[in-house]
Design a protein around this motif. Structure first.
Motif, PDB file in Angstrom:
ATOM      1  N   ILE A   1      38.533  45.459  37.596  1.00  0.00           N
ATOM      2  CA  ILE A   1      39.448  44.390  38.005  1.00  0.00           C
ATOM      3  C   ILE A   1      40.325  44.846  39.165  1.00  0.00           C
ATOM      4  O   ILE A   1      40.593  44.072  40.105  1.00  0.00           O
ATOM      5  N   ASP A   2      40.765  46.100  39.159  1.00  0.00           N
ATOM      6  CA  ASP A   2      41.563  46.622  40.274  1.00  0.00           C
ATOM      7  C   ASP A   2      40.790  46.542  41.587  1.00  0.00           C
ATOM      8  O   ASP A   2      41.335  46.143  42.624  1.00  0.00           O
ATOM      9  N   ALA A   3      39.511  46.937  41.546  1.00  0.00           N
ATOM     10  CA  ALA A   3      38.690  46.926  42.758  1.00  0.00           C
ATOM     11  C   ALA A   3      38.487  45.503  43.267  1.00  0.00           C
ATOM     12  O   ALA A   3      38.598  45.225  44.471  1.00  0.00           O
ATOM     13  N   LEU A   4      38.198  44.578  42.368  1.00  0.00           N
ATOM     14  CA  LEU A   4      37.990  43.177  42.748  1.00  0.00           C
ATOM     15  C   LEU A   4      39.280  42.558  43.276  1.00  0.00           C
ATOM     16  O   LEU A   4      39.274  41.791  44.245  1.00  0.00           O
ATOM     17  N   TYR A   5      40.390  42.906  42.635  1.00  0.00           N
ATOM     18  CA  TYR A   5      41.687  42.370  43.037  1.00  0.00           C
ATOM     19  C   TYR A   5      42.039  42.816  44.458  1.00  0.00           C
ATOM     20  O   TYR A   5      42.443  41.998  45.299  1.00  0.00           O
ATOM     21  N   GLU A   6      41.896  44.103  44.722  1.00  0.00           N
ATOM     22  CA  GLU A   6      42.252  44.631  46.045  1.00  0.00           C
ATOM     23  C   GLU A   6      41.357  44.051  47.134  1.00  0.00           C
ATOM     24  O   GLU A   6      41.792  43.882  48.277  1.00  0.00           O
ATOM     25  N   ALA A   7      40.122  43.723  46.782  1.00  0.00           N
ATOM     26  CA  ALA A   7      39.188  43.170  47.774  1.00  0.00           C
ATOM     27  C   ALA A   7      39.333  41.659  47.933  1.00  0.00           C
ATOM     28  O   ALA A   7      38.750  41.069  48.838  1.00  0.00           O
ATOM     29  N   GLY A   8      40.101  41.018  47.035  1.00  0.00           N
ATOM     30  CA  GLY A   8      40.246  39.564  47.104  1.00  0.00           C
ATOM     31  C   GLY A   8      39.005  38.827  46.644  1.00  0.00           C
ATOM     32  O   GLY A   8      38.785  37.669  47.018  1.00  0.00           O
ATOM     33  N   THR A   9      38.181  39.472  45.811  1.00  0.00           N
ATOM     34  CA  THR A   9      36.942  38.867  45.333  1.00  0.00           C
ATOM     35  C   THR A   9      37.243  37.754  44.333  1.00  0.00           C
ATOM     36  O   THR A   9      38.088  37.901  43.456  1.00  0.00           O
ATOM     37  N   LYS A  10      36.531  36.649  44.461  1.00  0.00           N
ATOM     38  CA  LYS A  10      36.677  35.547  43.513  1.00  0.00           C
ATOM     39  C   LYS A  10      35.998  35.938  42.207  1.00  0.00           C
ATOM     40  O   LYS A  10      34.869  36.426  42.214  1.00  0.00           O
ATOM     41  N   LEU A  11      36.678  35.728  41.065  1.00  0.00           N
ATOM     42  CA  LEU A  11      36.172  36.152  39.760  1.00  0.00           C
ATOM     43  C   LEU A  11      36.078  34.954  38.828  1.00  0.00           C
ATOM     44  O   LEU A  11      37.036  34.190  38.673  1.00  0.00           O
ATOM     45  N   ILE A  12      34.926  34.806  38.201  1.00  0.00           N
ATOM     46  CA  ILE A  12      34.698  33.765  37.199  1.00  0.00           C
ATOM     47  C   ILE A  12      34.215  34.473  35.943  1.00  0.00           C
ATOM     48  O   ILE A  12      33.274  35.267  36.000  1.00  0.00           O
ATOM     49  N   VAL A  13      34.864  34.222  34.802  1.00  0.00           N
ATOM     50  CA  VAL A  13      34.533  34.998  33.613  1.00  0.00           C
ATOM     51  C   VAL A  13      34.401  34.119  32.375  1.00  0.00           C
ATOM     52  O   VAL A  13      34.949  33.017  32.292  1.00  0.00           O
ATOM     53  N   SER A  14      33.681  34.667  31.387  1.00  0.00           N
ATOM     54  CA  SER A  14      33.753  34.163  30.018  1.00  0.00           C
ATOM     55  C   SER A  14      34.247  35.333  29.168  1.00  0.00           C
ATOM     56  O   SER A  14      33.766  36.460  29.323  1.00  0.00           O
ATOM     57  N   ALA A  15      35.216  35.070  28.309  1.00  0.00           N
ATOM     58  CA  ALA A  15      35.862  36.151  27.563  1.00  0.00           C
ATOM     59  C   ALA A  15      36.170  35.705  26.139  1.00  0.00           C
ATOM     60  O   ALA A  15      36.293  34.508  25.846  1.00  0.00           O
ATOM     61  N   ALA A  16      36.317  36.696  25.260  1.00  0.00           N
ATOM     62  CA  ALA A  16      36.574  36.429  23.850  1.00  0.00           C
ATOM     63  C   ALA A  16      37.938  35.794  23.620  1.00  0.00           C
ATOM     64  O   ALA A  16      38.145  35.102  22.617  1.00  0.00           O
ATOM     65  N   ASP A  17      38.878  36.022  24.549  1.00  0.00           N
ATOM     66  CA  ASP A  17      40.223  35.476  24.362  1.00  0.00           C
ATOM     67  C   ASP A  17      40.913  35.370  25.720  1.00  0.00           C
ATOM     68  O   ASP A  17      40.360  35.798  26.749  1.00  0.00           O
ATOM     69  N   GLU A  18      42.113  34.827  25.722  1.00  0.00           N
ATOM     70  CA  GLU A  18      42.903  34.730  26.941  1.00  0.00           C
ATOM     71  C   GLU A  18      43.284  36.130  27.418  1.00  0.00           C
ATOM     72  O   GLU A  18      43.304  37.082  26.610  1.00  0.00           O
ATOM     73  N   PRO A  19      43.589  36.320  28.705  1.00  0.00           N
ATOM     74  CA  PRO A  19      43.858  37.663  29.238  1.00  0.00           C
ATOM     75  C   PRO A  19      44.874  38.464  28.429  1.00  0.00           C
ATOM     76  O   PRO A  19      44.658  39.644  28.149  1.00  0.00           O
ATOM     77  N   GLU A  20      45.966  37.822  28.030  1.00  0.00           N
ATOM     78  CA  GLU A  20      47.036  38.541  27.336  1.00  0.00           C
ATOM     79  C   GLU A  20      46.632  38.973  25.921  1.00  0.00           C
ATOM     80  O   GLU A  20      47.297  39.809  25.305  1.00  0.00           O
TER      81      GLU A  20
END
Length: 353
Positions: A303-322
């Motif tokens: 996530i750090d690498a994607l964030y610094e690069a400004g990459t668009k992220l689309i995810v499916s996850a077990a729960d909300e980020p927090e």
């Protein structure tokens, strides 16, 4: 055969695409190549075959429609052509050269390049960029062989030719290749204020939770909407190792949490991914904690690498980020990751300067 200019107008009239003056301006260059290649070649013992048309190097910001124009161009050709992501093509060249060396061929590049030239009249590359020294050291001679054999090269890129392999090791050895590109290809900057890839996602949901049949279906719909065609794997070479991303097309990659975080990958691998991918669809992020601590650490690095690069992220996850990481060592550090996941859901994400 319908000209590309007329075909573009037809698609605008049908509502399939939005008219864009920057796209319309470059259409004559694509049509020039298509029309010249469509002319029958008259064979003569006394006359040389006419030189192939000059290729096209189309560069500009992401989401401006470069790949769409490339697809339209290739679909209208009546000569053998191949449309391939540049990085995937170079991987194929390295693999073929390795096999040739194993077969005892001293100059392994020559027969490999000759075989490519035998199979196609046009090579259409998507997203030409050179970050690997092994690519940089062979690409000049490879293209020289292809050009001498009459292969026409059309490519898209996010970089002007002079910025290819920028700050790379032994870059001075690479500079003659840039001059060859300028000689053999028309260099055209696609200047458009519209980012169509970003617009396609504007206001759309990009974080799907929990993981169930509904979220998986939504992810499939997003993938099909963004790519609109068949995909293949993307192979990244990082310090001599190969990292495979299962699905990739037109700058959009799709992988599972296990593909990227369940394997022994590190910051260098994720940085290479961020450099080569404009949108990442990451599926099936589980809850994180003591039982998968190493995978969680890799996820934070990703996530750090994607964030610094400004990459668009689309995810499916077990729960909300927090609520993804609620127990065990690393909970405090994950707060920053959760915050970044929230920020990356905003409609404006990826539009940073």
């Amino acid at each position: 055969m319908t000209s590309l200019i007329d075909l573009y107008a037809q698609r605008v009239a049908a509502g399939d695409i939005t008219p864009d003056p920057a796209q319309e301006a470059v259409l004559p260059e694509f049509e020039r190549i298509r029309a010249e290649l469509a002319q029958p070649v008259k064979k003569s013992f006394f006359r040389k075959a006419p030189p192939p048309p000059m290729g096209l190097y189309l560069w500009g910001g992401v989401g401006r429609g470069k790949s769409m124009l490339m697809d339209m161009f290739v679909d209208q050709l009546n000569v053998p052509a191949r449309r391939v992501h540049f990085h995937a093509f170079m991987q194929e060249i390295h693999t073929a050269m390795h096999k040739a060396r194993q077969d005892g061929v001293e100059d392994s590049l020559a027969p490999v390049a000759a075989q490519v030239a035998k199979e196609v009249k046009v090579l259409a590359f998507d997203e030409m960029q050179i970050t690997d020294i092994t690519d940089a050291m062979i690409v000049g001679r490879l293209f020289e062989i292809l050009f001498n054999a009459g292969v026409v090269v059309v490519t898209t890129s996010n970089r002007v030719p002079d910025d290819l392999y920028k700050n790379g090791l032994n870059r001075q050895l690479f500079l003659p290749f840039i001059e060859v590109l300028k000689e053999k290809m028309c260099v055209w900057e696609l200047i458009s204020p519209n980012d169509y890839r970003q617009n396609r996602l504007a206001g759309e949901e990009v974080y799907f939770s929990p993981i169930n049949a509904e979220s998986r279906q939504k992810i499939r719909e997003v993938w099909e909407h963004l790519t609109g065609g068949p995909a293949g794997p993307l192979i990244l070479t990082v310090k001599g190792r190969e990292v495979e991303i299962p699905q990739f097309r037109n700058g959009v990659a799709r992988a599972s949490f296990y593909d990227l975080c369940g394997k022994m990958l590190g910051a260098g691998d994720y940085l290479a991914l961020a450099e080569n991918v404009k949108v990442l669809i990451l599926e099936d992020i589980p809850r994180l904690g003591r039982s998968n601590f190493n995978e969680a650490k890799r996820f934070v690095t990703l996530i750090d690498a994607l964030y610094e690069a400004g990459t668009k992220l689309i995810v499916s996850a077990a729960d909300e980020p927090e609520s993804l990481y609620i127990e065990g060592e690393g909970v405090f550090e994950f707060e920053r990751t959760a915050s970044r996941l929230r920020e990356m859901q905003s409609a404006s994400w990826g539009q940073r300067d």
